[in-house]
Design a protein around this motif. Structure first.
Motif: not given
Lengths: 272, 224
Positions: B57-67
């Motif tokens: 999911l994080h890659s879809l938003f270009n965000s970090s892996q930190n949940n």
């Protein structure tokens, strides 16, 4: 360093277990207390039900005694008076002018009719008589009285080997039927009354159906408080006293059907 | 296949409870039961997003892996929902007066913690501790109300009792550890890892209680 991590881990695990134990104790006591409270409430409700059952039974017993008393009075006193009227009329008849004889004869016939009505009514009210002749015969007598009015066509059917049940149960069942027939006469405007009795060891089923105007059962039950009419409630209470199921179904302009089912009736003897 | 690991076992009762809780809407249970059902569904959605976030999911938003941002946000939302539920089920007038004010205060602290103090990507210790303490207190108040009520219900058949019981045990037992979690994260990650099996067990217990609660129907008090 390793020792300190081990000590911290142990502390965390022990503290977690302690809190968990504490929570378990709280929850256990909550359940225990509530369980006791619920049991106590249930006991109170059961006691109330038992009390109202006793109250109802004693009320019915008093009612039976009263009916019995009225029945005996009707039989002994009123019947005697009607007999005296009849005898007097018999004595007057030869001396009466010829234009009055017809009236006297008519009065005599009316007195005889009154006598037979009184006897029938007395028999229906007399508990001992009902016990003696049995529920089926008593119900048949009641239906015959209705038939005699010539307003109703009476159809009776029986299935299975006829038997007698506990006399107290028979009395209550008969009073229940009287209430049903009384309602038919008072409200239904029916022209036909059908009764069917099914005798089996597993259950006794009595169905009384009329072809009258019908009524809304739920509305009648709801409005029984407002109209101070206890007929339907009494019927249900009487049925519960003998562990019978009472089902009333009614449709507008089609009629009403009352089904009384006594599961596992206490059979005293069979009637051939 | 990722979901077949033991740490995700709690998803089974959670998913089942999310399915069973739908009857609260279909059968039009009172409002607090429907809010509780909403909370269960939100919990499931949060868990699924949080599990999936570090992987794809994080890659879809270009965000970090930190949940952490998902769990931190969930803490605030769940607290709001729980406050609303307890507001509806608690009857004492003083609690009804204090609870909305306290809830608003704590929600403000939570939002500040989420946006300014710790930020969304760090574990929000302050809001976590405050919400935990508040929820434990509310559970105690509910238990007290149950004991003092004139009528009686079969408490093992009451959905709200199972909810209160589960969140009480979960929050009370995990509180000592969660208070130290931020500290452990900084000092020794091995101590943080020690929390995971405890959390797994507690999560499984919590979700099982959710499931049990929705197997029953709301009870009405038997008059004395």
């Amino acid at each position: 360093m390793e020792t300190s991590i081990f000590a911290t881990s142990l502390t965390i695990i022990i503290s977690t277990l302690l809190v968990l134990g504490l929570c378990s104790v709280v929850v256990y006591f909550l359940f225990l207390y509530q369980k006791k409270k619920f049991r106590h409430q249930k006991e109170i409700i059961e006691m109330r039900e038992a009390f109202s059952q006793v109250l109802l039974q004693s009320r019915l017993a008093i009612q039976e005694q009263t009916l019995d008393h009225i029945s005996k009075e009707l039989h002994a006193n009123f019947s005697h008076l009607v007999s005296l009227i009849n005898i007097n009329l018999q004595e007057i008849l030869p001396q009466a002018p010829s234009d009055q004889r017809e009236n006297i004869l008519e009065t005599k016939s009316l007195a005889k009719q009154l006598m037979s009505e009184l006897k029938a009514l007395s028999a229906n009210l007399n508990t001992d008589h009902i016990i003696h002749i049995g529920f089926v015969k008593a119900l048949e007598n009641e239906l015959n009285r209705l038939a005699k009015t010539k307003k109703y066509e009476i159809i009776t059917t029986k299935q299975g080997e006829e038997y007698r049940i506990l006399s107290e149960h028979e009395i209550i069942l008969f009073r229940l039927c009287q209430e049903i027939l009384n309602n038919i006469v008072k409200y239904s405007k029916a022209s036909e009354v059908r009764t069917s009795m099914n005798f089996s060891k597993e259950q006794f089923v009595l169905v009384i159906t009329d072809n009258g105007m019908g009524f809304n059962v739920a509305d009648a039950l709801n409005q029984s408080g407002e109209k101070q009419s206890t007929g339907l409630l009494n019927m249900h209470k009487r049925a519960s006293l003998i562990n019978a199921e009472l089902l009333i179904t009614s449709n507008d302009h089609i009629g009403t059907s009352v089904i009384i089912t006594i599961p596992q009736p206490q059979i005293l003897k069979t009637i051939q | 296949m990722r979901f077949l690991k033991h740490e995700y076992f709690y998803l089974v009762p959670l998913m089942l409870s999310a399915i069973f809780c739908l009857k609260a809407f279909r059968q039009k249970w009172p409002k607090h039961y429907r809010l509780y059902a909403c909370m269960v569904i939100i919990t499931l959605v949060t868990e699924l997003i949080a599990i999936e976030w570090p992987y794809e999911l994080h890659s879809l938003f270009n965000s970090s892996q930190n949940n952490f941002w998902i769990y931190n946000l969930f803490i605030i939302i769940r607290f709001g929902l729980l406050c609303a539920i307890f507001y509806l089920i608690l009857t004492q007038s003083i609690i009804k007066k204090i609870l909305p004010l306290a809830a608003i205060g704590i929600l403000i602290i939570g939002i500040l913690d989420y946006t300014i103090i710790h930020g969304p990507l760090q574990y929000n210790t302050y809001s976590m501790v405050i919400t935990h303490v508040c929820i434990i207190t509310l559970c105690f108040l509910y238990f007290q109300q149950l004991l003092q009520e004139k009528g009686a219900i079969l408490i093992h058949k009451e959905p709200m009792v199972w909810m209160a019981l589960s969140i009480f045990v979960y929050h009370a037992v995990s509180l000592p550890f969660l208070m130290m979690l931020g500290f452990f994260n900084i000092n020794d990650i091995r101590l943080t890892l020690l929390f995971f099996p405890i959390n797994e067990i507690l999560n499984f217990f919590l979700c099982s209680c959710y499931l049990i609660s929705f197997l029953w129907k709301p009870q009405y008090l038997q008059p004395r």
